[in-house]
Design a protein around this motif. Structure first.
Motif, PDB file in Angstrom:
ATOM      1  N   LYS A 739      64.035 -30.764  46.864  1.00 27.03           N
ATOM      2  CA  LYS A 739      64.193 -30.055  48.133  1.00 27.03           C
ATOM      3  C   LYS A 739      63.917 -28.563  47.940  1.00 27.03           C
ATOM      4  CE  LYS A 739      67.766 -31.252  50.498  1.00 27.03           C
ATOM      5  NZ  LYS A 739      69.180 -31.377  50.981  1.00 27.03           N
ATOM      6  N   LYS A 767      65.561 -40.666  50.920  1.00 31.05           N
ATOM      7  CA  LYS A 767      65.392 -41.059  52.322  1.00 31.05           C
ATOM      8  C   LYS A 767      66.503 -40.489  53.202  1.00 31.05           C
ATOM      9  CE  LYS A 767      62.752 -45.209  51.253  1.00 31.05           C
ATOM     10  NZ  LYS A 767      62.707 -46.689  51.246  1.00 31.05           N
ATOM     11  N   GLU A 768      67.716 -40.464  52.665  1.00 31.66           N
ATOM     12  CA  GLU A 768      68.839 -39.896  53.439  1.00 31.66           C
ATOM     13  C   GLU A 768      68.620 -38.418  53.722  1.00 31.66           C
ATOM     14  OE1 GLU A 768      72.363 -40.638  51.222  1.00 31.66           O
ATOM     15  OE2 GLU A 768      72.220 -42.833  51.396  1.00 31.66           O
ATOM     16  N   GLU A 769      68.004 -37.726  52.767  1.00 32.57           N
ATOM     17  CA  GLU A 769      67.765 -36.287  52.921  1.00 32.57           C
ATOM     18  C   GLU A 769      66.437 -35.997  53.635  1.00 32.57           C
ATOM     19  OE1 GLU A 769      69.779 -33.803  52.097  1.00 32.57           O
ATOM     20  OE2 GLU A 769      71.332 -35.156  51.350  1.00 32.57           O
ATOM     21  N   ASN A 770      65.731 -37.043  54.038  1.00 34.96           N
ATOM     22  CA  ASN A 770      64.463 -36.909  54.764  1.00 34.96           C
ATOM     23  C   ASN A 770      63.445 -36.035  54.031  1.00 34.96           C
ATOM     24  OD1 ASN A 770      65.159 -38.484  57.099  1.00 34.96           O
ATOM     25  ND2 ASN A 770      66.493 -36.784  57.733  1.00 34.96           N
ATOM     26  N   LEU A 771      63.359 -36.191  52.710  1.00 33.01           N
ATOM     27  CA  LEU A 771      62.362 -35.437  51.947  1.00 33.01           C
ATOM     28  C   LEU A 771      60.981 -36.039  52.174  1.00 33.01           C
ATOM     29  CD1 LEU A 771      64.058 -34.785  48.487  1.00 33.01           C
ATOM     30  CD2 LEU A 771      64.252 -33.493  50.607  1.00 33.01           C
ATOM     31  N   ARG A 772      59.979 -35.167  52.141  1.00 27.97           N
ATOM     32  CA  ARG A 772      58.610 -35.650  52.320  1.00 27.97           C
ATOM     33  C   ARG A 772      58.007 -36.159  51.007  1.00 27.97           C
ATOM     34  NH1 ARG A 772      54.360 -32.578  50.712  1.00 27.97           N
ATOM     35  NH2 ARG A 772      54.805 -30.534  49.817  1.00 27.97           N
TER      36      ARG A 772
END
Length: 812
Positions: A739, A767-772
């Motif tokens: 991140k 996925k929980e942190e919505n990282l690309r």
């Protein structure tokens, strides 16, 4: 237990080992990330229950839970000071669990360290990492030792030497092989077997990595050459992911059926590795206990090995040319390089001789004004990493020979042992200790033999000494003792008769130093070549010669055909069959180039070859020369360095190169890139692309990082900005760093079935942190199927494939 008792048991019984430890401990609550050995001591009832189960199922041997209890591994947990206490307690626990009727084996595993020149750990550092563990295990009362899950045959040698120098207990050595049939360092099962059984292993075989189906072929390959019992300890098939757990694809019935096939193939010792349980061992014992025992052999043949090649000598095999050029006598350039400790020129001489047809290399660094022992050690370290062919260790200094034999990752040839007292009393036992073959030189303290009868007597007497140490005639090559024809008209006839007698009557291979015959005569190559042809006709098996002598090498090939040593004339036809054959430029990677005229084309080719050959010491000099010729950094990277490392990747994929060569090439490129990077920064106005960012780590609970380090190095070489977080890294640290740097890719590594599940936890958090960031995974136990099941964006089986995958996933 004595070695004799161990062998006697195996003459009448299939020895049943235990099953898995790691996967069973994990099922019974051992957390990821802890030191397994420490956890077992603190929860001893768990391991005692597992080992009692194996004993009840029929195991005659259980492995004490000392797998990672060496000083290097324990230092990962700051527990190295507790090494002695932990090893002794773990043996005590196993003995309490199974009593005295079941044998307890002291278990040694890989340290996780590479050996110099691939790391700063020298061979002796690895030996010394094992010795305290071995001493503690002996004092604790183990019955025997097992060295298991070895990926590097030289590390297996180090562990075996540590045991041999501490006690006389039986030792089983078990390597682990990839799906391609080689270890990570490129050793095949037969080469490993020959190396280890001659070094003194009491049983040799394989464990882990694969299931019993693949191991059947390994056993079949080894059996014809096995002078010791063969051991197999396969996984319960291949790991797969089901309902949040790692499971294996074989049940106990299928596994035990393969057990029967393994024994029929020649296995004498059998058990289970990852995924097996007491039920597997019970079924296995019932299936194999009545199988016919296939004993090991009395002979293996005359054979030398390196880490990645074996060379059989005599019988129907072609005459072996031993390259003579790594010898400083009369060679000013070699002398200068040896004095400076520069091994690049030594390796270049090796490549040149191999390309010309040498299948063994004589290594002699003896000269005034150097530390011969130290230089010999350096030469062997470099040569055994770079070249495949076996080495012949040649020195008048016994200490230099011993230093070379100790670190050499194969079965070497010693040049030479005579009847002189210091050779018989000192050098012969050293050669035997390290499992080497030797050249028998028919000289005594009185000098040259007066006649053929005295020569034969000396040969017999030297062999009598060798036989008492356990040598057989197949382990000896007799020197024909060539003298110059110019001063002794009978020289050729005497040597030829010795060759005939050894071949037909005495039963050993023979070798000659060809150039001695022609000393003092004009057109020496004609004499040498004619003499070689005559000697091959009498049964000569080896010759020390200059393979660059084209006439000599061509006559050698023709003589092999006539002496029926070139089956179906295949080598001869390959060399001369096409009259219009165009000479193709030699493959990059088979020779080291030198800059000829200093022009741009030579510089470009030299930089390319230096990466392919892993020449990191001098590559910056040529990068500077390229810059002086007008190249800009981007050109050097895109036109010289990237194509070279791509070539290395191709050689790795087709198994011409293995892990050591890949590491050396990657490091050579890194040295060049480190020099160029600051220049790239200065030239940002040249439209340099923004580097893609990759965060890489070995997951929580796993302290293995050799593969991860290589992937990181290769990715950096291809222009990625790599943030390496190290090993045993928690998921939160990985995700937070990704991140922070806005990573394009997260690369995860795991070597063990007990830690691979942590990869899914990282992916879930990403996925929980919505990282690309895309997530790619790899490691010895990882498969493409597993990657898909846990939601990874890709899987790579090695460093080269990781680069391709990263490029694909970051392509705009």
């Amino acid at each position: 237990m004595t070695k004799k008792a161990f062998r006697e048991y195996l003459k009448n019984n299939i020895l049943i080992l235990d099953g898995a430890t790691g996967t069973e401990l994990q099922k019974k609550g051992m957390p990821r990330g802890v030191c397994p050995e420490k956890w077992v001591i603190e929860n001893k009832e768990v391991i005692m229950d597992i080992q009692r189960g194996y004993a009840e199922a029929g195991s005659k041997v259980v492995y004490a839970c000392t797998f990672g209890c060496n000083s290097i591994k324990l230092s990962e947990f700051d527990l190295q000071d507790e090494l002695e206490k932990m090893n002794k307690e773990l043996v005590r626990i196993s003995r309490e669990a199974v009593g005295n009727d079941v044998w307890v084996a002291g278990d040694l595993s890989p340290t996780g360290a590479q050996i110099f020149p691939l790391s700063n750990y020298h061979f002796e550092d690895i030996v010394n990492a094992y010795k305290p563990q071995v001493k503690a295990l002996v004092e604790a009362g183990v019955d025997l030792f097992v060295i298991e899950t070895m990926m590097n045959v030289n590390e297996a040698r180090a562990a075996l030497i540590a045991i041999k120098e501490t006690c006389d207990l039986p030792v089983m050595v078990s390597m682990t092989y990839e799906k391609n049939g080689y270890t990570l360092n490129g050793t095949d099962p037969v080469t490993a077997l020959i190396t280890l059984q001659n070094l003194g292993a009491d049983a040799v075989g394989c464990n882990c990595s694969t299931g019993p189906d693949d191991m059947t072929n390994i056993v079949k390959a080894m059996k014809p050459y096995a002078k010791v019992p063969l051991i197999v300890k396969p996984n319960a098939g291949l790991p797969k992911y089901e309902k949040g757990e790692t499971v294996f694809d074989m049940d106990e019935e299928e596994f035990s059926d393969y057990g029967t096939l393994l024994v029929e193939a020649g296995a004498n010792i059998i058990g289970g590795c990852c995924g097996t349980t007491k039920a597997f061992i019970s079924k296995l014992k019932n299936k194999v206990e009545d199988c016919e025992i296939k004993l090991w052999n009395e002979k293996q043949g005359s054979v030398l090995t390196s880490e990645r090649k074996r060379v059989f000598i005599g019988e129907d095999n072609p005459t072996i040319i031993v390259g003579e050029r790594i010898n400083p006598t009369g060679k000013k350039k070699l002398q200068e390089n040896l004095r400076n400790g520069n091994m690049d020129y030594v390796v270049s001489l090796a490549y040149e001789q191999i390309e010309k047809g040498a299948t063994v290399l004589d290594v002699n660094v003896g000269m005034n004004g150097i530390d011969e022992v130290g230089i010999m050690r350096q030469a062997v370290e470099q040569l055994s990493t770079y070249v495949k062919v076996p080495l012949c260790i040649d020195s008048s200094t016994i200490e230099a020979i011993e230093a070379a034999l100790r670190i050499y990752p194969g079965r070497a040839l010693v040049n030479s042992i005579s009847l002189e007292k210091h050779k018989i009393d000192r050098l012969l036992p050293i050669a035997k200790k390290y499992g080497a073959m030797f050249i028998l030189l028919p000289l005594s303290d009185s000098g040259l033999p007066k006649d053929i009868d005295e020569k034969h007597n000396i040969i017999n007497e030297i062999y009598s000494h060798a036989e008492k140490l356990g040598y057989q005639k197949e382990d000896i090559i007799v020197d024909g003792l060539v003298t110059t024809i110019a001063s002794n008209g009978n020289a050729a006839e005497s040597t030829l008769e010795t060759i005939r007698w050894c071949s037909d009557d005495f039963g050993t291979g023979t070798i000659v130093g060809l150039s001695n015959i022609s000393f003092g005569l004009p057109e020496r190559k004609l004499i040498n070549t004619a003499f070689l042809a005559m000697a091959i006709g009498k049964g000569l098996t080896m010759a020390i010669a200059n393979p660059s002598d084209e006439l000599l090498m061509n006559i050698k090939k023709a003589s092999d055909v006539l002496a029926m040593r070139d089956k179906d004339s295949l080598t001869y036809i390959d060399s001369f069959g096409k009259q219009d054959k165009i000479k193709v430029k030699k493959e990059i990677g088979q020779t080291k180039s030198e800059m000829n005229n200093g022009n741009e084309i030579d510089v470009k080719q030299t930089i390319y070859e230096m990466v392919v050959n892993g020449e990191k010491e001098t590559i910056v000099d040529y990068v500077k020369k390229s810059l002086d010729c007008g190249d800009i950094p981007q050109v050097i990277i895109k036109e010289y360095l990237i194509p070279a490392i791509a070539k290395v990747g191709e050689l790795f994929e087709d198994k011409t190169y293995f892990l050591p060569q890949l590491i050396m090439s990657a490091e050579a490129m890194k040295v060049a890139m480190d020099y160029l990077d600051p220049l790239l920064e200065k030239g940002k106005d040249n439209n340099i692309e923004q580097k893609k960012k990759i965060v890489i780590a070995t997951v929580k609970g796993d302290i293995h990082d050799i593969g991860k380090n290589l992937v990181a190095l290769m990715l950096k070489n291809y222009g990625f900005d790599v943030i390496d977080l190290g090993k045993d890294v928690p998921k939160e640290v990985i995700v937070d760093k990704a991140k922070e740097v806005d990573a394009d890719i997260i690369a995860l590594s795991a070597l063990m079935t007990t830690t691979m599940l942590e990869m899914e936890n990282v992916i879930k958090l990403v996925k929980e942190e919505n990282l690309r960031a895309k997530v790619i995974i790899g490691g010895a136990v990882i498969t493409d199927e597993y990657a898909k099941e846990i939601g990874a964006d890709g899987y790579s089986e090695d460093a080269n494939m990781a680069v391709k995958l990263a490029k694909k996933l970051t392509r705009d």
